[in-house]
Scaffold this motif. Structure first.
Motif, PDB file in Angstrom:
ATOM      1  N   ASN A  17       0.813  -1.224   0.000  1.00  0.00           N
ATOM      2  CA  ASN A  17       0.000   0.000   0.000  1.00  0.00           C
ATOM      3  C   ASN A  17       0.838   1.262   0.000  1.00  0.00           C
ATOM      4  N   SER A  18       2.037   1.173  -0.510  1.00  0.00           N
ATOM      5  CA  SER A  18       2.852   2.379  -0.625  1.00  0.00           C
ATOM      6  C   SER A  18       2.128   3.387  -1.498  1.00  0.00           C
ATOM      7  N   CYS A  19       2.064   4.638  -1.034  1.00  0.00           N
ATOM      8  CA  CYS A  19       1.258   5.618  -1.767  1.00  0.00           C
ATOM      9  C   CYS A  19       2.075   6.528  -2.653  1.00  0.00           C
ATOM     10  N   ASN A  20       3.370   6.708  -2.356  1.00  0.00           N
ATOM     11  CA  ASN A  20       4.091   7.669  -3.189  1.00  0.00           C
ATOM     12  C   ASN A  20       5.565   7.352  -3.387  1.00  0.00           C
ATOM     13  N   TYR A  21       5.977   6.166  -3.000  1.00  0.00           N
ATOM     14  CA  TYR A  21       7.371   5.756  -3.249  1.00  0.00           C
ATOM     15  C   TYR A  21       8.327   6.839  -2.780  1.00  0.00           C
ATOM     16  N   LEU A  22       8.057   7.358  -1.585  1.00  0.00           N
ATOM     17  CA  LEU A  22       8.836   8.468  -1.016  1.00  0.00           C
ATOM     18  C   LEU A  22       8.887   9.668  -1.953  1.00  0.00           C
ATOM     19  N   ASP A  23       7.827   9.836  -2.702  1.00  0.00           N
ATOM     20  CA  ASP A  23       7.717  10.982  -3.620  1.00  0.00           C
ATOM     21  C   ASP A  23       8.748  10.952  -4.741  1.00  0.00           C
ATOM     22  N   VAL A  24       9.331   9.790  -5.000  1.00  0.00           N
ATOM     23  CA  VAL A  24      10.273   9.668  -6.114  1.00  0.00           C
ATOM     24  C   VAL A  24       9.533   9.256  -7.380  1.00  0.00           C
ATOM     25  N   VAL A  25       8.696   8.241  -7.248  1.00  0.00           N
ATOM     26  CA  VAL A  25       7.893   7.813  -8.383  1.00  0.00           C
ATOM     27  C   VAL A  25       6.721   8.781  -8.547  1.00  0.00           C
ATOM     28  N   PRO A  26       6.344   9.123  -9.784  1.00  0.00           N
ATOM     29  CA  PRO A  26       5.216  10.035  -9.983  1.00  0.00           C
ATOM     30  C   PRO A  26       3.997   9.600  -9.189  1.00  0.00           C
ATOM     31  N   THR A  27       3.216  10.568  -8.737  1.00  0.00           N
ATOM     32  CA  THR A  27       2.125  10.291  -7.803  1.00  0.00           C
ATOM     33  C   THR A  27       0.999   9.477  -8.420  1.00  0.00           C
ATOM     34  N   GLU A  28       1.000   9.324  -9.762  1.00  0.00           N
ATOM     35  CA  GLU A  28      -0.073   8.515 -10.332  1.00  0.00           C
ATOM     36  C   GLU A  28       0.121   7.027 -10.052  1.00  0.00           C
ATOM     37  N   PHE A  29       1.306   6.635  -9.538  1.00  0.00           N
ATOM     38  CA  PHE A  29       1.525   5.243  -9.192  1.00  0.00           C
ATOM     39  C   PHE A  29       1.189   5.043  -7.719  1.00  0.00           C
ATOM     40  N   TYR A  30       0.248   4.140  -7.451  1.00  0.00           N
ATOM     41  CA  TYR A  30      -0.168   3.930  -6.071  1.00  0.00           C
ATOM     42  C   TYR A  30       0.372   2.620  -5.512  1.00  0.00           C
TER      43      TYR A  30
ATOM     44  N   GLN B 290       5.882   2.838 -18.204  1.00  0.00           N
ATOM     45  CA  GLN B 290       5.725   3.288 -16.835  1.00  0.00           C
ATOM     46  C   GLN B 290       7.051   3.147 -16.083  1.00  0.00           C
ATOM     47  N   ALA B 291       7.711   2.016 -16.278  1.00  0.00           N
ATOM     48  CA  ALA B 291       8.970   1.753 -15.584  1.00  0.00           C
ATOM     49  C   ALA B 291      10.049   2.750 -15.980  1.00  0.00           C
ATOM     50  N   GLU B 292       9.987   3.254 -17.209  1.00  0.00           N
ATOM     51  CA  GLU B 292      10.972   4.244 -17.661  1.00  0.00           C
ATOM     52  C   GLU B 292      10.974   5.473 -16.765  1.00  0.00           C
ATOM     53  N   LYS B 293       9.829   5.770 -16.168  1.00  0.00           N
ATOM     54  CA  LYS B 293       9.738   6.967 -15.333  1.00  0.00           C
ATOM     55  C   LYS B 293      10.542   6.816 -14.054  1.00  0.00           C
ATOM     56  N   GLU B 294      10.771   5.572 -13.628  1.00  0.00           N
ATOM     57  CA  GLU B 294      11.618   5.356 -12.462  1.00  0.00           C
ATOM     58  C   GLU B 294      13.056   5.707 -12.796  1.00  0.00           C
ATOM     59  N   ASN B 295      13.488   5.323 -13.986  1.00  0.00           N
ATOM     60  CA  ASN B 295      14.824   5.685 -14.439  1.00  0.00           C
ATOM     61  C   ASN B 295      14.941   7.201 -14.593  1.00  0.00           C
ATOM     62  N   ALA B 296      13.904   7.822 -15.132  1.00  0.00           N
ATOM     63  CA  ALA B 296      13.925   9.275 -15.332  1.00  0.00           C
ATOM     64  C   ALA B 296      14.015  10.019 -14.013  1.00  0.00           C
ATOM     65  N   ALA B 297      13.425   9.442 -12.953  1.00  0.00           N
ATOM     66  CA  ALA B 297      13.451  10.104 -11.643  1.00  0.00           C
ATOM     67  C   ALA B 297      14.874  10.297 -11.152  1.00  0.00           C
ATOM     68  N   LEU B 298      15.775   9.382 -11.510  1.00  0.00           N
ATOM     69  CA  LEU B 298      17.174   9.505 -11.083  1.00  0.00           C
ATOM     70  C   LEU B 298      17.843  10.711 -11.734  1.00  0.00           C
ATOM     71  N   PHE B 299      17.483  10.998 -12.967  1.00  0.00           N
ATOM     72  CA  PHE B 299      18.019  12.184 -13.639  1.00  0.00           C
ATOM     73  C   PHE B 299      17.466  13.451 -13.001  1.00  0.00           C
TER      74      PHE B 299
ATOM     75  N   GLU C 264      22.780   2.782 -17.138  1.00  0.00           N
ATOM     76  CA  GLU C 264      22.559   4.078 -16.501  1.00  0.00           C
ATOM     77  C   GLU C 264      22.248   3.918 -15.020  1.00  0.00           C
ATOM     78  N   ALA C 265      21.471   2.904 -14.676  1.00  0.00           N
ATOM     79  CA  ALA C 265      21.150   2.671 -13.269  1.00  0.00           C
ATOM     80  C   ALA C 265      22.418   2.353 -12.475  1.00  0.00           C
ATOM     81  N   LYS C 266      23.308   1.559 -13.049  1.00  0.00           N
ATOM     82  CA  LYS C 266      24.586   1.273 -12.385  1.00  0.00           C
ATOM     83  C   LYS C 266      25.400   2.555 -12.224  1.00  0.00           C
ATOM     84  N   PHE C 267      25.401   3.371 -13.264  1.00  0.00           N
ATOM     85  CA  PHE C 267      26.106   4.656 -13.182  1.00  0.00           C
ATOM     86  C   PHE C 267      25.533   5.507 -12.058  1.00  0.00           C
ATOM     87  N   MET C 268      24.216   5.562 -11.953  1.00  0.00           N
ATOM     88  CA  MET C 268      23.581   6.390 -10.935  1.00  0.00           C
ATOM     89  C   MET C 268      23.881   5.869  -9.524  1.00  0.00           C
TER      90      MET C 268
END
Length: 621
Positions: free
Chosen positions: A28-41, A52-61, A155-159
């Motif tokens: 029931n995580s509601c906002n992934y600590l505000d890292v993942v866009p809020t439309e993901f519940y 959708q998963a691409e947005k997790e990668n984008a959040a790191l940028f 890129e994830a490894k780089f981050m």
């Protein structure tokens, strides 16, 4: 299993950096600590489709730092104002914590311990799941499988490596979390001790090598902005350079242990151990670390020699236009004129707020145009008197040469002086800058006597200001990138590492001279002292101070070099802003910053050390 971490109010007390590691998999995580866009519940939403998963990668940028941001927060904190390259004009600024030495394990505006671990977990979570995320667009299946997903994983490894470097440069030894953990792993994470600085650097460099092996050198236009092979290799070089520097390499300079107020770095900061006695820092000097750093930097320089990167011929434009030739790794900033509004001097004609003053010590660091420091008897520097000259100014929507009557001390300096600093009498836009005291406050006067928060030293920072930007006229949107690594930086790493390893050489001179020649400064060596290891070290360190000014490096450079405690880094002087005319040009002390030995490494937040039993604190905190 969390009962033993419940305090007397019945609330779960898990260290914040651990919360960031485990929270994503909580039900029931509601906002992934505000890292993942809020439309993901839920996590299922995030992993339901590749787009959708691409947005997790984008959040790191999106979460990449901008260390020099004069506009950040109501308290106007940025790393330059905590170093010797700037002084904040706003008394409410958090920079005052660093001026007075009152920052601590509970209050450290520049510490991002928890945020880095949060980013690390986001990257691990992405790596763990991306191969199993459905690709619903059949037309793009091959593109994702053969190109995009391998790039995303690299890129994830780089981050992960980048965020560990951020932790390393601030805190030194830190816990290494090497996988994506769940709430069930809480005990294990909670008892993870700090790894040594050598282990942290080895982990960073191995991740960079792994990422570089899968990343292209360049991208087609539609994918521009993704991490490149050069960025991964440059981050590796930077980590190795820091590891070779005195703070992390024995706490000594030329075999002499560095002391602060009678205590050595070697016997205090570097003597920190884990609860089991494991040493966390290096107390013995290893010359070969400089060779590793030089070799790593040369790998990136070789790419430049093949045309992958190049120095921008217009150095000033790097900071108000988006650059893609010299910048190796950057954060793209949105279009605005806020940098100009915050840095441009006060005044009805200018429309700025003049947030940052420049210490006289920084002004004095700019060499004369002939390449000699101002304290060299042959430099031609004159402290007193005035000079009639001409200067290039953007006026009436065109570049033009105007007559200028300026103090002799500002004449014939390094060209970067005129693009980095605002000084009294300097032609700018429709008139001259005024930083001395004035009593007749007309619409065109912006000196100390004007109401508001003005310069404290008689100077303002100009770098990052587009010279054609007219806030009070027709302001334009400035699209710029913030450089996290640029080619000039790498050349200076190479020069530094090679000089420290084996003294002056043609390769060292060639590297530093590329930076000097680009702005019209003469090549080294110019003096006999430039032909010695110590003399060239001073030149290289000063070149970094000027070339890399206001990009977030100086705070950390002075620490890794073990010079941050010296008076030249902590005495802030300027002109006498309470006077006018000849009296204005009297050097006046503005501030003597407090620097204690433990300030060389940041404190791990007390919110973490008070809960995690294995997380020992850095010395003195």
């Amino acid at each position: 299993m969390l009962n033993k971490y419940i305090n007397n109010r019945g609330k779960v007390r898990i260290p914040l950096f651990l919360i960031s590691i485990i929270s994503v998999l909580l039900l029931n995580s509601c906002n992934y600590l505000d890292v993942v866009p809020t439309e993901f519940y839920t996590e299922d939403d995030l992993l339901s489709d590749i787009m959708q998963a691409e947005k997790e990668n984008a959040a790191l940028f999106q979460d990449l730092p901008v260390d020099f941001d004069p506009t950040s927060g109501s308290n106007g904190m940025n790393v330059s104002a905590a170093s010797d390259e700037a002084y904040h004009n706003w008394n409410q600024s958090n920079a005052r914590l660093y001026d007075g030495g009152s920052w601590n394990a509970a209050t450290n505006p520049l510490g991002n311990f928890n945020a880095c671990y949060q980013n690390i977990h986001v990257a691990y979570h992405f790596l763990k799941n991306i191969d199993n995320v459905p690709i619903k667009d059949n037309n793009k299946y091959d593109l994702y499988v053969n190109f995009l997903i391998p790039v995303y994983k690299a890129e994830a490894k780089f981050m992960i490596a980048f965020n560990y470097f951020e932790l390393f440069k601030k805190f030194g030894a830190v816990p290494l979390i090497k996988d994506c953990y769940s709430i069930n792993d809480n005990d294990k994470i909670l008892n993870t001790p700090r790894s040594s600085t050598d282990e942290v650097v080895e982990f960073i460099t191995s991740l960079c090598d792994s990422a570089a092996a899968k990343l292209p050198e360049t991208y087609e236009a539609q994918y521009f902005g993704h991490i490149t092979k050069g960025a991964a290799l440059a981050l590796k070089a930077k980590a190795l350079l820091y590891a070779a520097s005195p703070l992390y390499n024995g706490g000594e300079i030329d075999g002499v242990p560095v002391s602060v107020d009678g205590s050595t770095i070697k016997s205090t900061i570097l003597a920190t151990t884990n609860t089991d006695g494991k040493k966390l820092f290096n107390t013995e000097y290893d010359k070969e670390k400089w060779k590793k750093a030089a070799d790593a930097a040369k790998t990136v320089i070789d790419m430049a020699e093949r045309g992958v990167y190049s120095l921008n011929t217009n150095q000033q434009s790097l900071f108000y236009q988006r650059d893609f030739s010299e910048y190796i790794f950057w954060k793209q900033l949105g279009g605005s004129s806020t940098y100009e509004k915050t840095l441009i001097p006060n005044g009805a004609d200018y429309g700025g707020t003049g947030a940052l003053s420049t210490p006289q010590e920084m002004i004095d660091s700019y060499e004369m145009k002939n390449g000699l420091p101002i304290n060299d008897p042959k430099s031609g520097y004159k402290e007193t008197g005035y000079v009639d000259t001409t200067m290039n100014v953007y006026r009436n929507n065109a570049w033009t040469k105007v007559k200028a009557h300026i103090r002799s001390m500002y004449f014939n300096r390094d060209p970067r002086f005129y693009t980095n600093q605002f000084f009294n009498g300097m032609p700018y836009l429709g008139r001259n800058v005024i930083t001395e005291y004035i009593t007749t406050l007309g619409n065109n006067q912006d000196g100390w006597g004007k109401s508001g928060q003005n310069t404290k030293t008689g100077y303002y920072v100009q770098k990052w200001v587009a010279p054609t930007q007219n806030i009070k006229g027709k302001p334009v949107t400035s699209y710029r990138n913030f450089p996290l690594i640029r080619l000039a930086d790498v050349y200076l790493w190479y020069a530094e590492a090679l000089n420290e390893y084996n003294g002056p050489s043609k390769e060292v001179y060639d590297a530093i001279n590329k930076i000097r020649n680009r702005v019209g400064m003469p090549s080294l060596p110019l003096r006999d002292n430039d032909k010695t290891k110590n003399g060239l070290r001073e030149r290289i360190q000063n070149e970094r101070k000027i070339e890399m000014a206001y990009e977030g490096h100086r705070f950390y450079d002075t620490r890794r070099w073990l010079i941050a405690h010296t008076s030249k880094c902590n005495t802030v002087t300027g002109m006498d802003i309470s006077a006018a005319g000849e009296s204005f040009y009297k050097r006046t002390v503005v501030c003597n910053r407090v620097f204690k030995i433990n300030f060389y490494v940041m404190p791990i937040p007390i919110s973490e050390t008070s809960i995690a039993p294995q997380l020992v604190q850095n010395y003195g905190w």
